[in-house]
Design a protein around this motif. Sequence first.
Motif, mmCIF file in Angstrom:
data_model
loop_
_atom_site.group_PDB
_atom_site.id
_atom_site.type_symbol
_atom_site.label_atom_id
_atom_site.label_comp_id
_atom_site.label_asym_id
_atom_site.label_seq_id
_atom_site.Cartn_x
_atom_site.Cartn_y
_atom_site.Cartn_z
ATOM 1 N N MET A 1 0.826 -1.209 0.000
ATOM 2 C CA MET A 1 0.000 0.000 0.000
ATOM 3 C C MET A 1 0.862 1.262 0.000
ATOM 4 N N ARG A 2 1.999 1.184 0.697
ATOM 5 C CA ARG A 2 2.884 2.345 0.714
ATOM 6 C C ARG A 2 3.386 2.648 -0.692
ATOM 7 N N ASP A 3 3.790 1.590 -1.430
ATOM 8 C CA ASP A 3 4.297 1.787 -2.789
ATOM 9 C C ASP A 3 3.200 2.339 -3.697
ATOM 10 N N HIS A 4 1.974 1.870 -3.490
ATOM 11 C CA HIS A 4 0.843 2.351 -4.287
ATOM 12 C C HIS A 4 0.598 3.838 -4.007
ATOM 13 N N ALA A 5 0.602 4.202 -2.728
ATOM 14 C CA ALA A 5 0.403 5.604 -2.349
ATOM 15 C C ALA A 5 1.549 6.462 -2.871
ATOM 16 N N TYR A 6 2.756 5.920 -2.767
ATOM 17 C CA TYR A 6 3.945 6.645 -3.237
ATOM 18 C C TYR A 6 3.831 6.985 -4.722
ATOM 19 N N GLN A 7 3.453 5.995 -5.532
ATOM 20 C CA GLN A 7 3.389 6.212 -6.974
ATOM 21 C C GLN A 7 2.294 7.208 -7.347
ATOM 22 N N ILE A 8 1.145 7.100 -6.694
ATOM 23 C CA ILE A 8 0.036 8.012 -7.001
ATOM 24 C C ILE A 8 0.410 9.451 -6.645
ATOM 25 N N ILE A 9 0.963 9.650 -5.454
ATOM 26 C CA ILE A 9 1.327 11.005 -5.013
ATOM 27 C C ILE A 9 2.450 11.565 -5.886
ATOM 28 N N LYS A 10 3.420 10.725 -6.190
ATOM 29 C CA LYS A 10 4.540 11.167 -7.020
ATOM 30 C C LYS A 10 4.070 11.579 -8.415
ATOM 31 N N ASP A 11 3.206 10.759 -9.021
ATOM 32 C CA ASP A 11 2.679 11.085 -10.352
ATOM 33 C C ASP A 11 1.912 12.412 -10.317
ATOM 34 N N ALA A 12 1.157 12.641 -9.252
ATOM 35 C CA ALA A 12 0.397 13.885 -9.122
ATOM 36 C C ALA A 12 1.324 15.087 -8.995
ATOM 37 N N ILE A 13 2.445 14.907 -8.337
ATOM 38 C CA ILE A 13 3.421 15.996 -8.209
ATOM 39 C C ILE A 13 4.100 16.249 -9.547
ATOM 40 N N LEU A 29 -4.800 13.482 2.164
ATOM 41 C CA LEU A 29 -4.377 12.589 1.086
ATOM 42 C C LEU A 29 -4.920 11.184 1.304
ATOM 43 N N SER A 30 -4.968 10.770 2.553
ATOM 44 C CA SER A 30 -5.517 9.459 2.883
ATOM 45 C C SER A 30 -6.969 9.346 2.445
ATOM 46 N N ASP A 31 -7.750 10.410 2.710
ATOM 47 C CA ASP A 31 -9.162 10.416 2.309
ATOM 48 C C ASP A 31 -9.302 10.413 0.795
ATOM 49 N N GLU A 32 -8.457 11.214 0.106
ATOM 50 C CA GLU A 32 -8.539 11.316 -1.349
ATOM 51 C C GLU A 32 -8.188 9.990 -2.022
ATOM 52 N N LEU A 33 -7.166 9.310 -1.484
ATOM 53 C CA LEU A 33 -6.686 8.074 -2.104
ATOM 54 C C LEU A 33 -7.438 6.842 -1.631
ATOM 55 N N GLY A 34 -8.163 6.983 -0.527
ATOM 56 C CA GLY A 34 -8.836 5.822 0.031
ATOM 57 C C GLY A 34 -7.869 4.822 0.621
ATOM 58 N N ILE A 35 -6.747 5.349 1.134
ATOM 59 C CA ILE A 35 -5.692 4.523 1.721
ATOM 60 C C ILE A 35 -5.466 5.002 3.152
ATOM 61 N N SER A 36 -5.188 4.083 4.058
ATOM 62 C CA SER A 36 -4.982 4.474 5.447
ATOM 63 C C SER A 36 -3.799 5.418 5.605
ATOM 64 N N ARG A 37 -3.759 6.130 6.704
ATOM 65 C CA ARG A 37 -2.774 7.192 6.895
ATOM 66 C C ARG A 37 -1.340 6.682 6.974
ATOM 67 N N THR A 38 -1.136 5.486 7.523
ATOM 68 C CA THR A 38 0.240 5.002 7.712
ATOM 69 C C THR A 38 1.007 4.856 6.393
ATOM 70 N N PRO A 39 0.475 4.150 5.375
ATOM 71 C CA PRO A 39 1.219 4.071 4.104
ATOM 72 C C PRO A 39 1.350 5.424 3.414
ATOM 73 N N VAL A 40 0.367 6.303 3.570
ATOM 74 C CA VAL A 40 0.452 7.643 2.986
ATOM 75 C C VAL A 40 1.589 8.419 3.644
ATOM 76 N N ARG A 41 1.670 8.336 4.970
ATOM 77 C CA ARG A 41 2.725 9.024 5.701
ATOM 78 C C ARG A 41 4.109 8.487 5.302
ATOM 79 N N GLU A 42 4.201 7.156 5.137
ATOM 80 C CA GLU A 42 5.467 6.547 4.731
ATOM 81 C C GLU A 42 5.856 6.970 3.314
ATOM 82 N N ALA A 43 4.857 7.046 2.431
ATOM 83 C CA ALA A 43 5.111 7.483 1.060
ATOM 84 C C ALA A 43 5.589 8.927 1.033
ATOM 85 N N MET A 44 5.008 9.774 1.860
ATOM 86 C CA MET A 44 5.408 11.173 1.911
ATOM 87 C C MET A 44 6.843 11.326 2.420
ATOM 88 N N LEU A 45 7.228 10.494 3.361
ATOM 89 C CA LEU A 45 8.610 10.534 3.871
ATOM 90 C C LEU A 45 9.597 10.132 2.779
#
Length: 208
Positions: A1-13, A29-45
């Motif tokens: 899930m972290r990799d999925h969130a990472y790719q989506i956020i990166k592509d948007a940037i 971002l978690s609400d927009e992606l429908g992904i829990s906060r932990t993988p989103v936070r890890e992707a942002m880091l």
Amino acid sequence: MRDHAYQIIKDAIITGELEPQRKLKDVELSDELGISRTPVREAMLKLEDEGFIVSKRNSYTMVAPIDVEEAKDVYHIVIALESLALSDALHASPTEIAKLEEVNDNYKQAINANDAKQCLHYDIQFHSELVSLSTNQELIKMLGTIKDKILRIESSYFHEASSKDKSLNQHYALIESIKEKDLERAKQLLADNWMNSLQHILALNESK
């Protein structure tokens, strides 16, 4: 899930959907992606480590601004690394050379259709095909992240297909130099090709 969130956020940037200096909150971002906060936070880091996101402790987290001075450094790094890959490219097979020509022909069609987005796609793909001819896997990996920064910069500055005519012709000349196994000419054409893009960006930035 972290990799999925990472790719989506990166592509948007990269595409500018998440524009430079936009404030980011993991809960939003978690609400927009429908992904829990932990993988989103890890992707942002991870994206912060790569320079796509910047933050100040207890203050903000935001999409990194596009820094033209940093862009100069990025383009010069790409020139140096792609030049290393060119030595292997001189041993390209007829099939591999045909692939370069096919991508560049698609690039030409995108220019004729005045499709700036597709122009950028085929421009980047041409250089990716060129680098893929290298046997140096570490070089290919290094260029991957750097190319994402290039794609973000060019997505922000290239909106007219007509500005790509010179780049297209440089690609065709580069293919000919590979066929002729002329390494020095190939390196010069490669450097000129990237510097052409950089000069375009610098000129647009000065006119703002």
